[in-house]
Design a protein around this motif. Sequence first.
Motif, short mmCIF file in Angstrom:
data_model
loop_
_atom_site.label_atom_id
_atom_site.label_comp_id
_atom_site.label_asym_id
_atom_site.label_seq_id
_atom_site.Cartn_x
_atom_site.Cartn_y
_atom_site.Cartn_z
N CYS A 21 0.86 -1.05 -0.02
CA CYS A 21 -0.08 0.03 -0.07
C CYS A 21 0.87 1.28 0.14
O CYS A 21 1.89 1.40 0.72
CB CYS A 21 -0.83 0.05 1.09
N CYS A 43 -4.95 0.38 2.87
CA CYS A 43 -5.57 1.81 3.19
C CYS A 43 -7.02 1.74 2.58
O CYS A 43 -7.81 2.69 3.07
CB CYS A 43 -4.81 3.02 2.94
N ASN A 44 -7.19 0.88 1.51
CA ASN A 44 -8.26 1.02 0.63
C ASN A 44 -8.46 2.27 -0.04
O ASN A 44 -9.78 2.55 -0.37
CB ASN A 44 -9.65 0.50 1.27
N PHE A 45 -7.83 3.26 0.01
CA PHE A 45 -7.67 4.59 -0.69
C PHE A 45 -6.57 4.97 -1.47
O PHE A 45 -6.35 6.03 -1.51
CB PHE A 45 -7.93 5.38 0.51
N CYS A 46 -5.98 3.98 -2.09
CA CYS A 46 -4.66 4.25 -3.21
C CYS A 46 -4.69 3.37 -4.13
O CYS A 46 -5.68 2.20 -4.38
CB CYS A 46 -3.40 4.27 -2.31
#
Length: 246
Positions: A21, A43-46
């Motif tokens: 990540c 992070c589930n955001f990258c």
Amino acid sequence: MRYQMLQNQLDYARSHEEGTCRRVVLRSIFDSIDHLKTGNYKCNFCDVCIPDLQFNNEKATVLQQDAQVDEIPAQLSTLLQGFEQIALQEVLQFAIERGAVAGMFALVTNRLERDPTNLAALFLAGALARERQRETRAFDYLRFGFNEGIKQGLSPDNLLLFYEEGVLLQPKEAFEWLTQVGGYWDTEEGLKFLIQEAAQRFGTDSTHYRVLIVRWLLGRFNEVSDDCAAFKPTIEVIKNGFERLS
Ligand SMILES: [Zn+2]
């Protein structure tokens, strides 16, 4: 230093290759005082966590805090001020066990940007890079660290820490670090250690082992011939005595 900065940027850019990540690398540097991300963190955001960039979340997933892992950055900042062999090995082992290798690697290589000859950081960067299968880079850190250690007067025991990691990557080249003429191991005791090491690493049939045995035998031979030289005057006296008697 510039080179290290570029390397670190490259690490960030390539973190997707090993599925790390982006935030593990980034936040390990910026959050280094508070906590260290482990390799399992997502992070589930990258773009690594969500390759199609269809984010369902509005924010990055908050890391489950691991109090012991969070202690690593604080420990490191003390550790990087000196070279404590056991403490370095412990923190390394701990980072490996807890999956904090990527985060800790980002942390120590970031330190090397500002402090490129920091021996503890060079050792950890080498050992962590080996753990991440970046073998060429690992060996470069270790070789540079070993030579820098000699310049900075690091003790032979501590220098061996670089060697012990390096020899797992490139055994022959790492062994040559120890066999330099005039080096720490160019003594009778040192030679005994090198012979044992060569036997263990390369076997008793190896050239490394045999060359060292010849070196040892030559040393013994010189000692014996020195002893003979010391006896010479005494032999002369005895000889003269006999001549006078006859
Ligand atoms: Zn991510």
